[in-house]
Design a protein around this motif. Structure first.
Motif, PDB file in Angstrom:
ATOM      1  N   TRP A 199       0.825  -1.209   0.000  1.00 51.66           N
ATOM      2  CA  TRP A 199       0.000   0.000   0.000  1.00 51.66           C
ATOM      3  C   TRP A 199       0.859   1.257   0.000  1.00 51.66           C
ATOM      4  O   TRP A 199       0.464   2.286  -0.559  1.00 51.66           O
ATOM      5  N   HIS A 200       2.044   1.185   0.588  1.00 53.64           N
ATOM      6  CA  HIS A 200       2.960   2.325   0.518  1.00 53.64           C
ATOM      7  C   HIS A 200       3.367   2.589  -0.939  1.00 53.64           C
ATOM      8  O   HIS A 200       3.373   3.740  -1.393  1.00 53.64           O
ATOM      9  N   SER A 257       0.413   4.095  -2.821  1.00 58.66           N
ATOM     10  CA  SER A 257       0.218   5.491  -2.450  1.00 58.66           C
ATOM     11  C   SER A 257       1.279   6.387  -3.079  1.00 58.66           C
ATOM     12  O   SER A 257       0.978   7.469  -3.594  1.00 58.66           O
ATOM     13  N   ARG A 314       0.656   6.472  -7.053  1.00 60.03           N
ATOM     14  CA  ARG A 314      -0.768   6.432  -7.428  1.00 60.03           C
ATOM     15  C   ARG A 314      -1.066   7.083  -8.772  1.00 60.03           C
ATOM     16  O   ARG A 314      -2.021   6.712  -9.446  1.00 60.03           O
ATOM     17  N   LEU A 348      -6.272   6.353  -2.660  1.00 59.98           N
ATOM     18  CA  LEU A 348      -4.846   6.247  -2.338  1.00 59.98           C
ATOM     19  C   LEU A 348      -4.237   7.562  -1.887  1.00 59.98           C
ATOM     20  O   LEU A 348      -3.024   7.681  -1.791  1.00 59.98           O
ATOM     21  N   LYS A 349      -5.055   8.542  -1.589  1.00 61.72           N
ATOM     22  CA  LYS A 349      -4.514   9.807  -1.100  1.00 61.72           C
ATOM     23  C   LYS A 349      -4.020   9.626   0.320  1.00 61.72           C
ATOM     24  O   LYS A 349      -4.735   9.166   1.178  1.00 61.72           O
ATOM     25  N   GLU A 350      -2.764   9.998   0.504  1.00 61.18           N
ATOM     26  CA  GLU A 350      -2.106   9.919   1.822  1.00 61.18           C
ATOM     27  C   GLU A 350      -2.463   8.622   2.494  1.00 61.18           C
ATOM     28  O   GLU A 350      -2.740   8.415   3.559  1.00 61.18           O
TER      29      GLU A 350
END
Length: 106
Positions: free
Chosen positions: A76-77, A80, A83, A104-106
């Motif tokens: 997920w990092h 993000s 993205r 995927l914002k912040e």
């Protein structure tokens, strides 16, 4: 132009914790490879789709993580961070038709 990136996601599964792969930080170097591919997409201003077998989400049936936590965090990092070049993700395994929208914002 676009690319489709395929990951072997079985090695990240919570059901496979006893595999040797779960004892290393980046089994088969897939996260390093994925990041290289995403960096290249940024450089070339192209889009990518990511595909795999076991999805990096909660199970529809048990509401438990399907991936081991450390691999979820890494994945997920990357999503993000990159993205802007990821057009979508496609996974199977759960034996039902499902669509999940991820912000995927912040």
């Amino acid at each position: 132009q676009m690319s489709i990136l395929f990951l072997n996601t079985v090695i990240y599964a919570t059901a496979k914790k006893d595999l040797h792969a779960s004892k290393v930080s980046d089994p088969f170097g897939q996260f390093a490879w994925l990041e290289d591919q995403l960096k290249q997409a940024v450089k070339e201003k192209t889009k990518v789709y990511i595909a795999g077998h076991i999805p990096p989400v909660l199970s529809s049936y048990s509401a438990r993580d399907l991936w081991q936590k450390k691999f979820l965090v890494m994945y997920w990092h990357l999503l993000s961070t990159y993205r802007e070049v990821i057009a979508g993700q496609f996974f199977s395994h759960i034996h039902r038709d499902e669509f999940r929208v991820v912000d995927l914002k912040e």
